[in-house]
Structures are given as structure tokens and as C-alpha cells.
Design an enzyme around this catalytic site. Sequence first.
Site, PDB file in Angstrom:
ATOM      1  N   LYS A 200       0.834  -1.197   0.000  1.00 50.47           N
ATOM      2  CA  LYS A 200       0.000   0.000   0.000  1.00 50.47           C
ATOM      3  C   LYS A 200       0.872   1.251   0.000  1.00 50.47           C
ATOM      4  O   LYS A 200       1.476   1.619   1.001  1.00 50.47           O
ATOM      5  CB  LYS A 200      -0.922   0.055   1.223  1.00 50.47           C
ATOM      6  CG  LYS A 200      -2.009   1.111   0.979  1.00 50.47           C
ATOM      7  CD  LYS A 200      -2.626   1.703   2.219  1.00 50.47           C
ATOM      8  CE  LYS A 200      -1.846   2.816   2.824  1.00 50.47           C
ATOM      9  NZ  LYS A 200      -1.724   4.045   1.995  1.00 50.47           N
ATOM     10  N   GLU A 275       9.680   1.308  10.816  1.00 49.59           N
ATOM     11  CA  GLU A 275      10.748   2.310  10.643  1.00 49.59           C
ATOM     12  C   GLU A 275      10.052   3.657  10.735  1.00 49.59           C
ATOM     13  O   GLU A 275       9.263   4.005   9.857  1.00 49.59           O
ATOM     14  CB  GLU A 275      11.449   2.084   9.295  1.00 49.59           C
ATOM     15  CG  GLU A 275      12.810   2.731   9.239  1.00 49.59           C
ATOM     16  CD  GLU A 275      12.765   4.085   8.602  1.00 49.59           C
ATOM     17  OE1 GLU A 275      12.691   5.087   9.355  1.00 49.59           O
ATOM     18  OE2 GLU A 275      12.770   4.148   7.375  1.00 49.59           O
ATOM     19  N   CYS A 309      13.434  10.770   7.107  1.00 52.00           N
ATOM     20  CA  CYS A 309      13.257  10.336   8.491  1.00 52.00           C
ATOM     21  C   CYS A 309      14.522  10.540   9.304  1.00 52.00           C
ATOM     22  O   CYS A 309      14.455  10.800  10.497  1.00 52.00           O
ATOM     23  CB  CYS A 309      12.783   8.889   8.545  1.00 52.00           C
ATOM     24  SG  CYS A 309      13.700   7.819   7.454  1.00 52.00           S
ATOM     25  N   GLU A 406       9.389  15.984  15.733  1.00 48.73           N
ATOM     26  CA  GLU A 406       9.775  15.865  14.326  1.00 48.73           C
ATOM     27  C   GLU A 406       8.972  16.863  13.487  1.00 48.73           C
ATOM     28  O   GLU A 406       7.743  16.873  13.539  1.00 48.73           O
ATOM     29  CB  GLU A 406       9.490  14.439  13.838  1.00 48.73           C
ATOM     30  CG  GLU A 406       9.888  14.228  12.392  1.00 48.73           C
ATOM     31  CD  GLU A 406       9.730  12.774  11.933  1.00 48.73           C
ATOM     32  OE1 GLU A 406       8.650  12.206  12.144  1.00 48.73           O
ATOM     33  OE2 GLU A 406      10.697  12.231  11.369  1.00 48.73           O
TER      34      GLU A 406
HETATM   35  P1  NAI Z   1       1.584   8.436   8.169  1.00 53.50           P
HETATM   36  O1  NAI Z   1       2.379   7.634   9.132  1.00 53.50           O
HETATM   37  O2  NAI Z   1       0.172   8.757   8.511  1.00 53.50           O
HETATM   38  O3  NAI Z   1       1.574   7.705   6.747  1.00 53.50           O
HETATM   39  C1  NAI Z   1       2.477   6.694   6.324  1.00 53.50           C
HETATM   40  C2  NAI Z   1       1.699   5.548   5.677  1.00 53.50           C
HETATM   41  O4  NAI Z   1       0.820   4.973   6.642  1.00 53.50           O
HETATM   42  C3  NAI Z   1       0.813   5.971   4.511  1.00 53.50           C
HETATM   43  O5  NAI Z   1       0.807   4.942   3.540  1.00 53.50           O
HETATM   44  C4  NAI Z   1      -0.560   6.077   5.152  1.00 53.50           C
HETATM   45  O6  NAI Z   1      -1.624   5.911   4.250  1.00 53.50           O
HETATM   46  C5  NAI Z   1      -0.512   4.937   6.144  1.00 53.50           C
HETATM   47  N1  NAI Z   1      -1.435   5.069   7.281  1.00 53.50           N
HETATM   48  C6  NAI Z   1      -1.886   6.202   7.865  1.00 53.50           C
HETATM   49  N2  NAI Z   1      -2.727   5.903   8.883  1.00 53.50           N
HETATM   50  C7  NAI Z   1      -2.811   4.550   8.951  1.00 53.50           C
HETATM   51  C8  NAI Z   1      -3.495   3.629   9.790  1.00 53.50           C
HETATM   52  N3  NAI Z   1      -4.278   4.059  10.771  1.00 53.50           N
HETATM   53  N4  NAI Z   1      -3.317   2.310   9.579  1.00 53.50           N
HETATM   54  C9  NAI Z   1      -2.516   1.865   8.600  1.00 53.50           C
HETATM   55  N5  NAI Z   1      -1.853   2.681   7.760  1.00 53.50           N
HETATM   56  C10 NAI Z   1      -1.979   4.014   7.932  1.00 53.50           C
HETATM   57  O7  NAI Z   1       2.384   9.787   7.892  1.00 53.50           O
HETATM   58  P2  NAI Z   1       1.788  11.160   7.299  1.00 53.50           P
HETATM   59  O8  NAI Z   1       0.468  11.463   7.932  1.00 53.50           O
HETATM   60  O9  NAI Z   1       1.854  11.096   5.833  1.00 53.50           O
HETATM   61  O10 NAI Z   1       2.881  12.195   7.823  1.00 53.50           O
HETATM   62  C11 NAI Z   1       2.803  12.710   9.155  1.00 53.50           C
HETATM   63  C12 NAI Z   1       4.166  12.789   9.770  1.00 53.50           C
HETATM   64  O11 NAI Z   1       4.717  11.483   9.883  1.00 53.50           O
HETATM   65  C13 NAI Z   1       5.213  13.544   8.966  1.00 53.50           C
HETATM   66  O12 NAI Z   1       5.132  14.926   9.158  1.00 53.50           O
HETATM   67  C14 NAI Z   1       6.473  12.958   9.520  1.00 53.50           C
HETATM   68  O13 NAI Z   1       6.773  13.575  10.755  1.00 53.50           O
HETATM   69  C15 NAI Z   1       6.124  11.514   9.768  1.00 53.50           C
HETATM   70  N6  NAI Z   1       6.569  10.659   8.647  1.00 53.50           N
HETATM   71  C16 NAI Z   1       7.716   9.938   8.780  1.00 53.50           C
HETATM   72  C17 NAI Z   1       8.187   9.195   7.726  1.00 53.50           C
HETATM   73  C18 NAI Z   1       9.439   8.400   7.818  1.00 53.50           C
HETATM   74  O14 NAI Z   1      10.101   8.194   6.820  1.00 53.50           O
HETATM   75  N7  NAI Z   1       9.785   7.861   8.969  1.00 53.50           N
HETATM   76  C19 NAI Z   1       7.511   9.179   6.430  1.00 53.50           C
HETATM   77  C20 NAI Z   1       6.269   9.913   6.403  1.00 53.50           C
HETATM   78  C21 NAI Z   1       5.854  10.636   7.480  1.00 53.50           C
END
Ligand code: NAI
Length: 502
Positions: A200, A275, A309, A406
Amino acid sequence: MDLSDIQHFISERTAGFLKRGTHQLLIDGEWVSAANGATFETRNPATEKVIAKVAAAGAEDIDRAVRAARKAFEEGPWSGMRPVERERLILRLADLVEEHAQALAEIESIDNGKAVAIARAVDLAMTVDFLRYMAGWATKIEGSTQEHSVPYALKAEFVTYTRREAVGVVGAIVPWNFPLMVAVWKLGPALAAGCTVVLKPAEQTPLSALYLGELIREAGFPPGVVNIVTGDGLGAGAPLARHPGVNKISFTGSTEVGKLIGHASVDNMTRFTLELGGKSPVIVLDDCDPEAAAAGAANAIFFNHGQVCCAGSRLYVHKKMYERVVGEIGKIADRMTLGSGFDASAQMGPLVSQEQLDRVCSYIEAGRASGAEIVAGGERQPGAGYFVRPTVLANVSQNARVVQEEIFGPVLTALPYDSIEEVAAWANDSPYGLGASIWSNNLSKVHRLIPKIKAGTVWVNCHSALDPSMPFGGYKQSGIGRDLGRNALDAYLETKSVFIAV
Ligand code: NAI
Ligand code: MG
């Protein structure tokens, strides 16, 4: 779709892909619409224009994808393939990704906002090399044989050995900052191990995974081995994370969602690796050349517009050169020009979405309100697109929100320190522990500091360097488990102990 503003820059392959207009899900080897026909839009963050419509998978589609993956794992031709046959398929996929690298880089740029040249040099290079690296592991999965000593049957004869077996159906949930590369960080070891996958992608950047889906078909993977379900977190991610037919979840994203996924996984005893976020320190010791340290620190935070990240978002400089280093970084930030990923003269692109733009701007305001000095940037760039000026916040306190949380944008906080003990304590004073960099040529000080740092990766005189063979992941709230390297493969394997009485 209106492609008028980008059609002069993109290759024929990219144009052909985008002209489809609406993109479907890949389930059991076929492109299909969502069961309820739902779609969502994805935008070009440089222009805010809609570039494609994409099927929005729901629980029913996730269930179909997991069933297809299960069937392929248990019954299909994949289940009978020899390791060398899996290796050849993964290598063929790597060749196809390499052949289509320009189109994939362009798609990544249009969907995510990063420069095409960076997407090719970093994202695509890492994707291809990592697929090749992991392909090689398919033929090197080994158990062990051992001498037995069954305590209550010392006189009996046994043959005892262990087998490593594919864990089964993998759910891979990936973010938008390196969409294709991180998807392949999950796909590579899963396929090398013999697993099947439901992938996904993030709702902000679904397109490169869908393009990859076409290449997966062309490479000759049997139907159901890789299924690709686009949709948002609640509609598609959550049903995948809690599906009892999934044996392992591999997630990259926010710590908040990582915890939800961990909880859902434990309910089904699904294996999981996470991660997650970071707030990585950049530690400049007192022997450094200030200009070189400033250039390195600027790159550590501004690369990929700070949406990394392991971005070096907390700068600690010895007080004797603090003013000089921070001043230099400010000058570098002021000189940076912002533009779309197709503008070769631009040094930074837009953030991925309106949501991230608002989030980053609200952190800059929080920094201002807490009394930080704005050395550079501090505002969005006027006009269309989600552009934020590279920002340096000086003289912040260690416990300010901008130092502790972050931000995930081009925002650096800077603090002077007095002693190694003080900077080691500050570096570790964070809920996160993904990466850290130390800038110094004093071997003794560097080697004393490395063991003190609670982080999954420590870089010395560099930052964010990654290698397919080097494990990557976090201490503390930055996650559980490792991507990349042999460690990644292990997370897709079970160990079975066999006793044969003879
Ligand atoms: P997110 O963690 O919500 O999204 C990442 C993935 O998880 C996406 O594919 C999303 O559709 C999915 N997702 C979201 N909610 C979910 C749930 N309840 N169950 C299963 N899958 C779910 O991150 P978002 O909202 O895009 O970004 C928010 C913050 O997260 C960013 O500002 C950053 O601080 C952090 N982040 C960190 C990343 C990293 O590389 N460690 C990458 C993206 C975001
Ligand atoms: Mg989210």
C-alpha cells in the site's frame, strides 16, 4: 488530465502513463477498480494541480488482495519456485526498473515534488541496486545442522537441523518521501525470502508503485505475488494492518501510526517491523573546519526538502565556532532557490502536500513564539506550490517543541554546547533514535562518542549515507527492526527446528 504545464519536460513513457487518467489496483495479476468504484486525486505539489485519479481501495479490496497473495503463496507457481528462479525474477525486475528509470524519476518528481535529477541519482539508483543486492540473498538462505543432546534421551539418535522458511503474506505500508525506494525496501527482501506481498503506497504519492506494478507483470512474476492497493491510511492501510491473513507487516511512516500498526499486529500475532520518525542530531566538534561542517549540516537538513526520516534537524556546534557555522548555514539557506522538480536550477522543491506545508509552517511559528532567532527563511514562498524557504532557528532551548518534535521539513534548530558530555546528553535527549552525525577528525573523541549515541546509524563527516548492505532502523521511538542488509531478509523468515529420530 491537464498535463499542459509539464508535457514539454516529460518523456513519452511518462506521458503515456499519465494519459491513462484513472489508475487501478493490481490484484491477482489484473488491474481492477475498487469494489465500490471509489477514486481519489493526486496532485503535483509544485503546481497544486491534479495529475491523476487513483482507485481508493477499501476493506473489501484489501481482503481480495490478501486472498490473492495467500493463494499465490500456498498454491501458485511461486510456491514451487527454486531460490535461483526467484533471484532471476528479481534481477529481471531490477533491469526493467533501470530501463524505465527516467520515467520513474519523472513520475516521482511530479507526484512528490523532488528534483528529477535527485530522484534518478538517489531514489532510482538505490531502488535498482537494492533489488540486485536482495536478489542475491534468495540463494543464500541457510539453516543449520547441529549435534544433538536431548537431555532425557542422550542414548537416542536424532538428526537435528533448522530451516528458514518464508513468513508468508506480507503487508507493506509505505510513506511519500521516498515512495518507490521504500516500497522496494520491503518488496526486495519479501520476494527474496519467497513471501508474497500486498503493497500500500501513500495516498500522496501512489503513482510510482503503480508504474512498478506494470514492470512486475512484465518481469513475469506470477499473479498474486505482488498486489498493489492504493488508498488512504484509514480506508486501506488499517484494514491491511488488522487483516488476519497477513503474516508480517512492514511499515515506514510516523511513530503515531506505527504504534497503531504494532497494536493491530499483536492482536493477530502478525510479525511487524516499524521504521518511524526521527530528530537526528548533527554534532560539530571543536576541531572542525567551520565551512565544511556548515556545508555538511546544510545538506543533512535540506536534502529532500527536510522530508527525510533521518534528516539532521538538530544542530549542536561547539561554542567556539557556533556563530561562524550557523552564519554559514544561514548564507547557504538564503542562496537556495526553490522550484519544481523539472527546474534544473532549483536547489529545493516543494513539500509534498498542503497538510505538510501547514504542519511545517506551524512549527516555524511555534519556534518564533518560543523566542528563536530566525537566521534564515521562516516563511513559505508566495505563489502556487507548497514551497517553504529553508529555515534556520538559532538559540532555541533544548526543551522547545521545535527541538523535541519531528517537523519533517527544511527547518534546522541550532544550539551551542560546551563539553562532549553535554552534547552527548543533548543528542540523546529525544524520544527518537534513528540517526546522528559527528563532524570531526579527532579519532579519539569520535570513537568515544559513537558508543554513547543512542541511534541506529551514526555517520562521521557525512549524513544520510545509505548502502543496500547496511542495516537501517531506529532505537527508541524510531522503530523496531531494520530495513536493508541481511537483517532485513531475516525479518521475512521464520525458523523451523526439525528433530528426526533415527
Ligand atoms: P503516516 O504515518 O500517517 O503515513 C504513512 C503511511 O501509513 C501511509 O501509507 C498512510 O496511508 C498509512 N497510514 C496512515 N494511517 C494509517 C493507519 N491508521 N493504519 C494503517 N496505515 C496508515 O504519515 P503522514 O500522515 O503522511 O505524515 C505525518 C508525519 O509522519 C510527517 O510529518 C512525519 O513527521 C512523519 N513521517 C515519517 C516518515 C518516515 O520516513 N519515517 C515518512 C512519512 C511521514
Ligand atoms: Mg497520517
